[in-house]
Design a protein around this motif. Structure first.
Motif, PDB file in Angstrom:
ATOM      1  N   UNK A  37       0.826  -1.210   0.000  1.00 18.31           N
ATOM      2  CA  UNK A  37       0.000   0.000   0.000  1.00 18.31           C
ATOM      3  C   UNK A  37       0.856   1.254   0.000  1.00 18.31           C
ATOM      4  N   UNK A  38       0.342   2.310  -0.656  1.00 18.80           N
ATOM      5  CA  UNK A  38       0.971   3.632  -0.661  1.00 18.80           C
ATOM      6  C   UNK A  38       2.414   3.609  -1.146  1.00 18.80           C
ATOM      7  N   UNK A  39       2.716   2.701  -2.053  1.00 18.59           N
ATOM      8  CA  UNK A  39       4.049   2.589  -2.627  1.00 18.59           C
ATOM      9  C   UNK A  39       3.915   2.667  -4.149  1.00 18.59           C
ATOM     10  N   UNK A  53       2.913   3.036 -17.042  1.00 21.62           N
ATOM     11  CA  UNK A  53       2.867   4.110 -16.071  1.00 21.62           C
ATOM     12  C   UNK A  53       3.251   3.623 -14.692  1.00 21.62           C
ATOM     13  N   UNK A  54       3.016   4.488 -13.715  1.00 25.01           N
ATOM     14  CA  UNK A  54       3.275   4.157 -12.313  1.00 25.01           C
ATOM     15  C   UNK A  54       2.032   4.516 -11.515  1.00 25.01           C
ATOM     16  N   UNK A  55       1.776   3.724 -10.489  1.00 27.69           N
ATOM     17  CA  UNK A  55       0.577   3.935  -9.681  1.00 27.69           C
ATOM     18  C   UNK A  55       0.867   3.655  -8.218  1.00 27.69           C
ATOM     19  N   UNK A  56      -0.003   4.211  -7.384  1.00 23.82           N
ATOM     20  CA  UNK A  56       0.062   3.987  -5.945  1.00 23.82           C
ATOM     21  C   UNK A  56      -1.191   3.220  -5.539  1.00 23.82           C
ATOM     22  N   UNK A  57      -1.017   2.046  -4.929  1.00 22.97           N
ATOM     23  CA  UNK A  57      -2.145   1.250  -4.444  1.00 22.97           C
ATOM     24  C   UNK A  57      -2.706   1.938  -3.208  1.00 22.97           C
ATOM     25  N   UNK A  58      -4.015   2.237  -3.240  1.00 21.58           N
ATOM     26  CA  UNK A  58      -4.608   2.951  -2.108  1.00 21.58           C
ATOM     27  C   UNK A  58      -5.602   2.106  -1.313  1.00 21.58           C
ATOM     28  N   UNK A  59      -6.047   0.977  -1.889  1.00 19.56           N
ATOM     29  CA  UNK A  59      -6.991   0.125  -1.152  1.00 19.56           C
ATOM     30  C   UNK A  59      -6.981  -1.282  -1.718  1.00 19.56           C
ATOM     31  N   UNK A  60      -7.065  -2.274  -0.819  1.00 14.48           N
ATOM     32  CA  UNK A  60      -7.179  -3.673  -1.217  1.00 14.48           C
ATOM     33  C   UNK A  60      -8.315  -4.295  -0.411  1.00 14.48           C
ATOM     34  N   UNK A  61      -9.214  -5.015  -1.108  1.00 12.37           N
ATOM     35  CA  UNK A  61     -10.290  -5.744  -0.443  1.00 12.37           C
ATOM     36  C   UNK A  61     -10.259  -7.192  -0.911  1.00 12.37           C
ATOM     37  N   UNK A  70      -7.689  -0.983  -5.641  1.00 14.00           N
ATOM     38  CA  UNK A  70      -7.924   0.392  -6.061  1.00 14.00           C
ATOM     39  C   UNK A  70      -6.581   1.098  -6.067  1.00 14.00           C
ATOM     40  N   UNK A  71      -6.273   1.727  -7.204  1.00 14.29           N
ATOM     41  CA  UNK A  71      -4.982   2.405  -7.327  1.00 14.29           C
ATOM     42  C   UNK A  71      -5.139   3.733  -8.035  1.00 14.29           C
ATOM     43  N   UNK A  72      -4.181   4.630  -7.752  1.00 17.41           N
ATOM     44  CA  UNK A  72      -4.168   5.950  -8.360  1.00 17.41           C
ATOM     45  C   UNK A  72      -2.970   6.051  -9.305  1.00 17.41           C
ATOM     46  N   UNK A  73      -3.235   6.337 -10.562  1.00 15.57           N
ATOM     47  CA  UNK A  73      -2.177   6.505 -11.539  1.00 15.57           C
ATOM     48  C   UNK A  73      -1.471   7.825 -11.265  1.00 15.57           C
ATOM     49  N   UNK A  74      -0.149   7.765 -11.053  1.00 12.25           N
ATOM     50  CA  UNK A  74       0.601   8.971 -10.721  1.00 12.25           C
ATOM     51  C   UNK A  74       1.546   9.403 -11.847  1.00 12.25           C
ATOM     52  N   UNK A  75       1.803   8.506 -12.800  1.00 13.13           N
ATOM     53  CA  UNK A  75       2.690   8.829 -13.926  1.00 13.13           C
ATOM     54  C   UNK A  75       2.289   7.959 -15.104  1.00 13.13           C
ATOM     55  N   UNK A  76       2.073   8.592 -16.259  1.00  8.95           N
ATOM     56  CA  UNK A  76       1.686   7.877 -17.468  1.00  8.95           C
ATOM     57  C   UNK A  76       2.824   7.970 -18.478  1.00  8.95           C
ATOM     58  N   UNK A  77       3.335   6.810 -18.927  1.00  9.07           N
ATOM     59  CA  UNK A  77       4.449   6.786 -19.881  1.00  9.07           C
ATOM     60  C   UNK A  77       3.983   6.959 -21.320  1.00  9.07           C
ATOM     61  N   UNK A  78       2.830   6.389 -21.637  1.00  7.35           N
ATOM     62  CA  UNK A  78       2.260   6.526 -22.982  1.00  7.35           C
ATOM     63  C   UNK A  78       0.753   6.381 -22.895  1.00  7.35           C
ATOM     64  N   UNK A  79       0.040   6.690 -23.971  1.00  7.60           N
ATOM     65  CA  UNK A  79      -1.421   6.654 -23.939  1.00  7.60           C
ATOM     66  C   UNK A  79      -1.997   5.382 -24.518  1.00  7.60           C
ATOM     67  N   UNK A  80      -1.196   4.527 -25.120  1.00  5.22           N
ATOM     68  CA  UNK A  80      -1.701   3.278 -25.692  1.00  5.22           C
ATOM     69  C   UNK A  80      -1.424   2.160 -24.782  1.00  5.22           C
TER      70      UNK A  80
END
Length: 80
Positions: A37-39, A53-61, A70-80
């Motif tokens: 989480x949060x990494x 891209x890169x994401x931060x995991x914010x919740x696991x059920x 549930x994760x938040x995308x924090x960096x997108x390398x490309x759009x495809x």
């Protein structure tokens, strides 16, 4: 009762992610999966693809042999 689990250091979506709002996504996986989480972790569409891209995991059920991530995308390398 056995409860096998898989531990992950990157998020593999296989195109199954659903956008909740903004840069927040939800992914439902079969079985029990553990993420830090949060990494910041790489996001990949498949195991063999380059990170998109890169994401931060914010919740696991965990429920009924499924994992909702549930994760938040924090960096997108490309759009495809």
């Amino acid at each position: 009762m056995n409860m096998p689990f898989n531990m992950h250091t990157s998020i593999l979506t296989n195109g199954m992610e659903k956008r909740l709002e903004g840069n927040t996504f939800k992914l439902e996986l079969e079985g029990y999966h553990i993420y830090v989480l949060n990494n910041i972790q790489n996001v990949q569409k498949t195991e063999k693809s380059q990170p998109s891209g890169k994401a931060k995991v914010i919740e696991i059920n965990w429920k009924e042999n499924k994992t909702q991530l549930t994760y938040e995308l924090v960096d997108l390398h490309n759009v495809n």
